[in-house]
Design a protein around this motif. Sequence first.
Motif, PDB file in Angstrom:
ATOM      1  N   THR A 138      22.043 -21.038  31.267  1.00 59.78           N
ATOM      2  CA  THR A 138      21.044 -21.938  31.817  1.00 59.78           C
ATOM      3  C   THR A 138      21.362 -22.327  33.260  1.00 59.78           C
ATOM      4  O   THR A 138      20.454 -22.494  34.076  1.00 59.78           O
ATOM      5  N   THR A 139      22.638 -22.470  33.600  1.00 61.22           N
ATOM      6  CA  THR A 139      23.012 -22.791  34.980  1.00 61.22           C
ATOM      7  C   THR A 139      22.704 -21.623  35.902  1.00 61.22           C
ATOM      8  O   THR A 139      22.175 -21.797  37.003  1.00 61.22           O
ATOM      9  N   LEU A 140      23.029 -20.404  35.455  1.00 61.41           N
ATOM     10  CA  LEU A 140      22.723 -19.226  36.271  1.00 61.41           C
ATOM     11  C   LEU A 140      21.219 -19.065  36.462  1.00 61.41           C
ATOM     12  O   LEU A 140      20.743 -18.773  37.569  1.00 61.41           O
ATOM     13  N   ARG A 141      20.471 -19.296  35.408  1.00 64.20           N
ATOM     14  CA  ARG A 141      19.014 -19.113  35.476  1.00 64.20           C
ATOM     15  C   ARG A 141      18.328 -20.213  36.286  1.00 64.20           C
ATOM     16  O   ARG A 141      17.466 -19.934  37.132  1.00 64.20           O
ATOM     17  N   ASP A 142      18.706 -21.463  36.030  1.00 64.96           N
ATOM     18  CA  ASP A 142      17.951 -22.586  36.592  1.00 64.96           C
ATOM     19  C   ASP A 142      18.483 -23.075  37.932  1.00 64.96           C
ATOM     20  O   ASP A 142      17.730 -23.666  38.713  1.00 64.96           O
ATOM     21  N   GLN A 143      19.765 -22.877  38.198  1.00 63.27           N
ATOM     22  CA  GLN A 143      20.358 -23.391  39.435  1.00 63.27           C
ATOM     23  C   GLN A 143      20.726 -22.270  40.406  1.00 63.27           C
ATOM     24  O   GLN A 143      20.363 -22.317  41.584  1.00 63.27           O
ATOM     25  N   VAL A 144      21.444 -21.261  39.897  1.00 62.52           N
ATOM     26  CA  VAL A 144      21.964 -20.219  40.789  1.00 62.52           C
ATOM     27  C   VAL A 144      20.868 -19.242  41.207  1.00 62.52           C
ATOM     28  O   VAL A 144      20.771 -18.867  42.385  1.00 62.52           O
ATOM     29  N   ALA A 145      20.036 -18.815  40.272  1.00 61.57           N
ATOM     30  CA  ALA A 145      19.031 -17.785  40.581  1.00 61.57           C
ATOM     31  C   ALA A 145      18.059 -18.224  41.686  1.00 61.57           C
ATOM     32  O   ALA A 145      17.809 -17.447  42.622  1.00 61.57           O
ATOM     33  N   PRO A 156      33.520 -21.424  51.416  1.00 61.66           N
ATOM     34  CA  PRO A 156      32.317 -22.091  51.919  1.00 61.66           C
ATOM     35  C   PRO A 156      31.710 -23.018  50.869  1.00 61.66           C
ATOM     36  O   PRO A 156      31.542 -22.632  49.712  1.00 61.66           O
ATOM     37  N   ASP A 157      31.408 -24.221  51.273  1.00 63.15           N
ATOM     38  CA  ASP A 157      30.821 -25.204  50.364  1.00 63.15           C
ATOM     39  C   ASP A 157      29.312 -25.238  50.593  1.00 63.15           C
ATOM     40  O   ASP A 157      28.759 -26.202  51.111  1.00 63.15           O
ATOM     41  N   ASN A 158      28.638 -24.148  50.216  1.00 57.60           N
ATOM     42  CA  ASN A 158      27.211 -24.021  50.500  1.00 57.60           C
ATOM     43  C   ASN A 158      26.435 -23.470  49.310  1.00 57.60           C
ATOM     44  O   ASN A 158      25.390 -22.843  49.474  1.00 57.60           O
ATOM     45  N   GLY A 159      26.961 -23.705  48.091  1.00 61.42           N
ATOM     46  CA  GLY A 159      26.294 -23.224  46.888  1.00 61.42           C
ATOM     47  C   GLY A 159      25.164 -24.127  46.453  1.00 61.42           C
ATOM     48  O   GLY A 159      24.812 -25.098  47.145  1.00 61.42           O
ATOM     49  N   PRO A 160      24.556 -23.840  45.296  1.00 61.35           N
ATOM     50  CA  PRO A 160      23.485 -24.692  44.770  1.00 61.35           C
ATOM     51  C   PRO A 160      23.974 -26.134  44.629  1.00 61.35           C
ATOM     52  O   PRO A 160      25.093 -26.382  44.173  1.00 61.35           O
ATOM     53  N   SER A 161      23.137 -27.096  44.985  1.00 61.31           N
ATOM     54  CA  SER A 161      23.567 -28.489  45.069  1.00 61.31           C
ATOM     55  C   SER A 161      24.020 -29.063  43.733  1.00 61.31           C
ATOM     56  O   SER A 161      24.875 -29.945  43.699  1.00 61.31           O
ATOM     57  N   ALA A 162      23.472 -28.578  42.631  1.00 59.04           N
ATOM     58  CA  ALA A 162      23.800 -29.144  41.329  1.00 59.04           C
ATOM     59  C   ALA A 162      24.988 -28.467  40.657  1.00 59.04           C
ATOM     60  O   ALA A 162      25.311 -28.788  39.511  1.00 59.04           O
ATOM     61  N   THR A 163      25.639 -27.525  41.336  1.00 58.87           N
ATOM     62  CA  THR A 163      26.775 -26.821  40.739  1.00 58.87           C
ATOM     63  C   THR A 163      28.079 -27.285  41.370  1.00 58.87           C
ATOM     64  O   THR A 163      28.087 -27.981  42.388  1.00 58.87           O
ATOM     65  N   ILE A 164      29.183 -26.880  40.771  1.00 56.54           N
ATOM     66  CA  ILE A 164      30.492 -27.311  41.234  1.00 56.54           C
ATOM     67  C   ILE A 164      30.810 -26.678  42.584  1.00 56.54           C
ATOM     68  O   ILE A 164      30.597 -25.480  42.789  1.00 56.54           O
TER      69      ILE A 164
END
Length: 528
Positions: free
Chosen positions: A358-365, A326-334
């Motif tokens: 920082t990616t996990l904290r700021d984008q994924v979380a 599924p291509d439904n992850g955070p918009s700024a991640t791969i």
Amino acid sequence: MTQRTKKLALLALVGITLGVGVGLYYYWPIRTVSGTLTDLKVETRQAWFEFPHPKSGKVIEISVTVPPDCPIELDGQLVQLSDLEIGDRATVRAMWLGKKDIRIRHVTVERSQQSAASRRFRKSATTLTVPAGPMLQQITPDSAILVWYYPDGPSATVSIQPAAPATTSAPAADQSDTSTSAAQQFSVTPQEGRYEARLTHLNSGVNYQYLIQPAAGDFSKLFTTTGTFRTAPPAGTPFRIVAFGDSGTALEGQNQLAKLIPPYQPDLVIHSGDLINPTGAMEDYPSKFFTPYADLLARIAFYPTIGNHDYDTYHGDPLCAIFTLPDNGPSATISEHHYWFDYGDVRFVGIDTNEPFTTLRDQVAPWLEQLLADAGDRWKIVYFHHPPYTHGKYAPSGKVRNSLVPIFDRQQVDLVINGHNHMYERSHPIRNGAVVTEDQGTVYVVSAGGGSEIYQIPPDPPDYLVMQNNKLHSFSIIDVTSQQLTFRQIGADNQLMDTFIIKRSHHGPDPELLPDTRDDVPPDPDAP
């Protein structure tokens, strides 16, 4: 001075001159060069840069180890090595010791404006060069995706129609109105030997049979071209999950489990990472994935996450190329590194924990928090590679504890499944870093005995662990109903290794919960 002496003196002078020249070439003084970060492995502090050589000007790729005390600046701020991203423009102050050997003294990074999603496919191969498949992907209530590989093959047609109900872990929905439906046909044009058929307009909880037919030739001589699958059931319908990780070796441990799993008739498989060892290379997929799991892949959906070994080859690009996730992850991640899907009464979330803190904290979380808050009354199961609660060769993941675990606590995730430490582990229910009663916390399971070498268990396990078992390779079975999750761990001897039940509880999120701050959390948030 004789003529012979003059010749010897001249040769000596030439030798000295050449020696000095070679020394200057191979032992270039400290200088500043600019290049591009092409790969990164945070755990070993290895980085790969493309630089022009200071003497020849030729662009070369250099593998270096970045010292822990090496200052790294990003936009004028000191950052960690894990904050860097592939494609960053780096200016490096270094001592050159040879053509491809430097000692880094200082790094200044200029962040490219190119998005992570646009950098997704940087890899040596995008497809398999041998026949493989078929493999079901993304089975929903009304659709499914069928993938297979056949180099230089022709266009093909997939025909599907409802089949007689198969023996599964749960009853299918009423099929009386579909049992006589006409077959549907879907045309497929391959791209570099990869076929992807998107099967649509299906009915929920129905068993379908499919037939793959090439426009010319015969696929069946090389791989199975027929099969059955069941669309995702309606809410309230029981179903079965199989979970495991750290599997891809093509050795006896993996092959033994691969033979044990099919008779349990799972409805889908989730994988906690390290699908292909040792480096996640594309060429290893036929022997370490398609061959051992052929029977499963042809009839159920397989949902993997990216482990550290998968990540070693272009940050997991081969895995993303093999699967259609599924291509439904955070918009700024791969794309496809983080994703979610609903199946029956469960919301599943797969996460790539190789990402920087920082990616996990700021984008994924933030994405994860909203996703779990919107799950309604569904069970919440999250799976990823690096465990935040574990006791083995690898310490608990500090960056996961500090970035994602507070989300699990607030949104009351029911079950977390991890890999990385090659064994089986189960925690008590945990909330806010402490053991709590059954209906108040998240159970963390490490199901990482899928086929790789089993690790030794260190002494003095923490109190939050109920049990550990490194005697056998093993896999997990989770039977889902609307009221409970029944978990079983099955060993390579096909005997029960552990079992427990999570019962339905109806309590909302607690926004007041704080991150885990106990002393046993590694102070470095990027600790593996």
